[in-house]
Design a protein around this motif. Structure first.
Motif, PDB file in Angstrom:
ATOM      1  N   ASN A  21       0.818  -1.211   0.000  1.00 15.47           N
ATOM      2  CA  ASN A  21       0.000   0.000   0.000  1.00 15.47           C
ATOM      3  C   ASN A  21       0.852   1.262   0.000  1.00 15.47           C
ATOM      4  O   ASN A  21       0.527   2.236  -0.677  1.00 15.47           O
ATOM      5  N   LYS A  22       1.952   1.244   0.768  1.00 19.71           N
ATOM      6  CA  LYS A  22       2.846   2.403   0.812  1.00 19.71           C
ATOM      7  C   LYS A  22       3.436   2.693  -0.554  1.00 19.71           C
ATOM      8  O   LYS A  22       3.549   3.847  -0.957  1.00 19.71           O
ATOM      9  N   TYR A  23       3.808   1.640  -1.278  1.00 18.23           N
ATOM     10  CA  TYR A  23       4.392   1.806  -2.608  1.00 18.23           C
ATOM     11  C   TYR A  23       3.402   2.510  -3.541  1.00 18.23           C
ATOM     12  O   TYR A  23       3.747   3.489  -4.212  1.00 18.23           O
ATOM     13  N   TYR A  24       2.167   2.031  -3.584  1.00 21.80           N
ATOM     14  CA  TYR A  24       1.186   2.609  -4.496  1.00 21.80           C
ATOM     15  C   TYR A  24       0.757   4.008  -4.061  1.00 21.80           C
ATOM     16  O   TYR A  24       0.514   4.877  -4.897  1.00 21.80           O
ATOM     17  N   ALA A  25       0.666   4.251  -2.757  1.00 21.28           N
ATOM     18  CA  ALA A  25       0.308   5.580  -2.266  1.00 21.28           C
ATOM     19  C   ALA A  25       1.412   6.581  -2.614  1.00 21.28           C
ATOM     20  O   ALA A  25       1.130   7.707  -3.035  1.00 21.28           O
ATOM     21  N   LYS A  26       2.656   6.174  -2.476  1.00 23.87           N
ATOM     22  CA  LYS A  26       3.786   7.053  -2.794  1.00 23.87           C
ATOM     23  C   LYS A  26       3.838   7.326  -4.296  1.00 23.87           C
ATOM     24  O   LYS A  26       4.093   8.457  -4.718  1.00 23.87           O
ATOM     25  N   THR A  27       3.583   6.294  -5.111  1.00 25.09           N
ATOM     26  CA  THR A  27       3.551   6.460  -6.561  1.00 25.09           C
ATOM     27  C   THR A  27       2.475   7.469  -6.950  1.00 25.09           C
ATOM     28  O   THR A  27       2.695   8.337  -7.797  1.00 25.09           O
ATOM     29  N   MET A  28       1.327   7.371  -6.316  1.00 26.35           N
ATOM     30  CA  MET A  28       0.229   8.302  -6.579  1.00 26.35           C
ATOM     31  C   MET A  28       0.617   9.715  -6.189  1.00 26.35           C
ATOM     32  O   MET A  28       0.398  10.663  -6.948  1.00 26.35           O
ATOM     33  N   ARG A  29       1.223   9.878  -5.016  1.00 24.97           N
ATOM     34  CA  ARG A  29       1.633  11.215  -4.562  1.00 24.97           C
ATOM     35  C   ARG A  29       2.638  11.828  -5.526  1.00 24.97           C
ATOM     36  O   ARG A  29       2.568  13.027  -5.831  1.00 24.97           O
ATOM     37  N   ASN A  30       3.578  11.025  -6.011  1.00 20.88           N
ATOM     38  CA  ASN A  30       4.567  11.533  -6.958  1.00 20.88           C
ATOM     39  C   ASN A  30       3.915  11.951  -8.270  1.00 20.88           C
ATOM     40  O   ASN A  30       4.294  12.959  -8.863  1.00 20.88           O
ATOM     41  N   ALA A  31       2.941  11.179  -8.731  1.00 18.75           N
ATOM     42  CA  ALA A  31       2.242  11.511  -9.979  1.00 18.75           C
ATOM     43  C   ALA A  31       1.475  12.824  -9.826  1.00 18.75           C
ATOM     44  O   ALA A  31       1.498  13.674 -10.725  1.00 18.75           O
ATOM     45  N   VAL A  32       0.806  12.993  -8.694  1.00 15.16           N
ATOM     46  CA  VAL A  32       0.048  14.220  -8.443  1.00 15.16           C
ATOM     47  C   VAL A  32       1.011  15.402  -8.340  1.00 15.16           C
ATOM     48  O   VAL A  32       0.751  16.483  -8.899  1.00 15.16           O
ATOM     49  N   ARG A  33       2.131  15.204  -7.664  1.00 12.00           N
ATOM     50  CA  ARG A  33       3.141  16.262  -7.517  1.00 12.00           C
ATOM     51  C   ARG A  33       3.675  16.686  -8.887  1.00 12.00           C
ATOM     52  O   ARG A  33       3.822  17.873  -9.162  1.00 12.00           O
ATOM     53  N   LYS A  34       3.937  15.699  -9.731  1.00 13.26           N
ATOM     54  CA  LYS A  34       4.444  15.978 -11.080  1.00 13.26           C
ATOM     55  C   LYS A  34       3.407  16.744 -11.900  1.00 13.26           C
ATOM     56  O   LYS A  34       3.744  17.686 -12.618  1.00 13.26           O
ATOM     57  N   LEU A  35       2.141  16.363 -11.770  1.00 11.02           N
ATOM     58  CA  LEU A  35       1.070  17.042 -12.495  1.00 11.02           C
ATOM     59  C   LEU A  35       0.924  18.484 -12.024  1.00 11.02           C
ATOM     60  O   LEU A  35       0.759  19.392 -12.835  1.00 11.02           O
ATOM     61  N   ARG A  36       0.985  18.701 -10.719  1.00  8.11           N
ATOM     62  CA  ARG A  36       0.852  20.063 -10.177  1.00  8.11           C
ATOM     63  C   ARG A  36       2.036  20.944 -10.555  1.00  8.11           C
ATOM     64  O   ARG A  36       1.893  22.162 -10.654  1.00  8.11           O
ATOM     65  N   MET A  54      -5.553   6.341 -11.641  1.00  3.43           N
ATOM     66  CA  MET A  54      -4.765   5.840 -10.520  1.00  3.43           C
ATOM     67  C   MET A  54      -5.477   6.126  -9.196  1.00  3.43           C
ATOM     68  O   MET A  54      -5.576   5.251  -8.325  1.00  3.43           O
ATOM     69  N   LEU A  55      -5.995   7.346  -9.057  1.00  9.16           N
ATOM     70  CA  LEU A  55      -6.702   7.720  -7.827  1.00  9.16           C
ATOM     71  C   LEU A  55      -7.948   6.865  -7.622  1.00  9.16           C
ATOM     72  O   LEU A  55      -8.217   6.408  -6.499  1.00  9.16           O
ATOM     73  N   ASP A  56      -8.697   6.645  -8.695  1.00 13.66           N
ATOM     74  CA  ASP A  56      -9.912   5.827  -8.590  1.00 13.66           C
ATOM     75  C   ASP A  56      -9.599   4.392  -8.182  1.00 13.66           C
ATOM     76  O   ASP A  56     -10.293   3.799  -7.354  1.00 13.66           O
ATOM     77  N   LYS A  57      -8.531   3.841  -8.761  1.00 16.48           N
ATOM     78  CA  LYS A  57      -8.141   2.467  -8.413  1.00 16.48           C
ATOM     79  C   LYS A  57      -7.739   2.359  -6.950  1.00 16.48           C
ATOM     80  O   LYS A  57      -8.125   1.408  -6.251  1.00 16.48           O
ATOM     81  N   LEU A  58      -6.951   3.324  -6.478  1.00 17.87           N
ATOM     82  CA  LEU A  58      -6.501   3.283  -5.086  1.00 17.87           C
ATOM     83  C   LEU A  58      -7.666   3.469  -4.123  1.00 17.87           C
ATOM     84  O   LEU A  58      -7.700   2.846  -3.054  1.00 17.87           O
ATOM     85  N   ALA A  59      -8.624   4.300  -4.490  1.00 19.18           N
ATOM     86  CA  ALA A  59      -9.804   4.485  -3.639  1.00 19.18           C
ATOM     87  C   ALA A  59     -10.642   3.212  -3.620  1.00 19.18           C
ATOM     88  O   ALA A  59     -11.166   2.814  -2.577  1.00 19.18           O
ATOM     89  N   LYS A  60     -10.755   2.564  -4.779  1.00 21.91           N
ATOM     90  CA  LYS A  60     -11.530   1.324  -4.864  1.00 21.91           C
ATOM     91  C   LYS A  60     -10.904   0.223  -4.006  1.00 21.91           C
ATOM     92  O   LYS A  60     -11.603  -0.583  -3.394  1.00 21.91           O
ATOM     93  N   LYS A  66     -12.019   7.392  -0.403  1.00 21.65           N
ATOM     94  CA  LYS A  66     -12.683   7.849  -1.631  1.00 21.65           C
ATOM     95  C   LYS A  66     -12.843   9.361  -1.657  1.00 21.65           C
ATOM     96  O   LYS A  66     -12.747   9.972  -2.719  1.00 21.65           O
ATOM     97  N   ASN A  67     -13.057   9.982  -0.491  1.00 26.98           N
ATOM     98  CA  ASN A  67     -13.194  11.441  -0.454  1.00 26.98           C
ATOM     99  C   ASN A  67     -11.855  12.123  -0.720  1.00 26.98           C
ATOM    100  O   ASN A  67     -11.820  13.183  -1.343  1.00 26.98           O
ATOM    101  N   LYS A  68     -10.771  11.510  -0.269  1.00 25.85           N
ATOM    102  CA  LYS A  68      -9.448  12.065  -0.542  1.00 25.85           C
ATOM    103  C   LYS A  68      -9.182  12.023  -2.043  1.00 25.85           C
ATOM    104  O   LYS A  68      -8.671  12.983  -2.617  1.00 25.85           O
ATOM    105  N   ALA A  69      -9.550  10.916  -2.673  1.00 25.69           N
ATOM    106  CA  ALA A  69      -9.375  10.796  -4.124  1.00 25.69           C
ATOM    107  C   ALA A  69     -10.185  11.869  -4.833  1.00 25.69           C
ATOM    108  O   ALA A  69      -9.693  12.522  -5.766  1.00 25.69           O
ATOM    109  N   ALA A  70     -11.410  12.083  -4.408  1.00 24.93           N
ATOM    110  CA  ALA A  70     -12.272  13.091  -5.010  1.00 24.93           C
ATOM    111  C   ALA A  70     -11.695  14.489  -4.822  1.00 24.93           C
ATOM    112  O   ALA A  70     -11.713  15.310  -5.748  1.00 24.93           O
TER     113      ALA A  70
END
Length: 83
Positions: A21-36, A54-60, A66-70
Motif C-alpha cells: 500500500n505504501k508503494y502505491y500511495a507514494k507512486t500516486m503522490r509523486n504523480a500528483v506532484r508531477k502534475l501540479r 490511478m486515484l480511482d483504483k486506489l480508492a476502490k 474515496k473522499n481524498k481521491a475526489a
C-alpha cells in the motif's frame, strides 16, 4: 510478541500489505506532484486521465479514502483549468 500462530501470520500479512500500500500511495503522490508542477496545459491535460484512473483504483482498493481521491481530482482539475 504474538502468542498464537494465527497472530504471527496476521503480523506477516499486515507487514506485506503495508509495504504494498505504501508503494502505491507514494507512486500516486509523486504523480500528483508531477502534475501540479506542470506549467504546460497540453501536457497536464494529457496526464490528467492517467492520474485520475490511478486515484480511482486506489480508492476502490481502500488504499486511500474515496473522499481524498475526489478532493485530489478536484484540485488538479482546478489547477489545469487555471493554466
Amino acid at each position: 510478541m504474538a502468542n498464537h500462530k494465527s497472530s504471527e501470520k496476521r503480523i506477516r500479512q499486515t507487514k506485506t500489505k503495508t509495504l504494498h500500500n505504501k508503494y502505491y500511495a507514494k507512486t500516486m503522490r509523486n504523480a500528483v506532484r508531477k502534475l501540479r508542477a506542470t506549467t504546460d496545459k497540453a501536457e497536464a491535460t494529457e496526464m490528467l486521465p492517467k492520474v485520475q484512473k490511478m486515484l480511482d483504483k486506489l480508492a476502490k482498493q481502500n488504499i486511500i479514502h474515496k473522499n481524498k481521491a475526489a478532493n485530489i481530482k478536484s484540485s488538479i482539475a482546478l489547477h489545469i483549468n487555471s493554466l
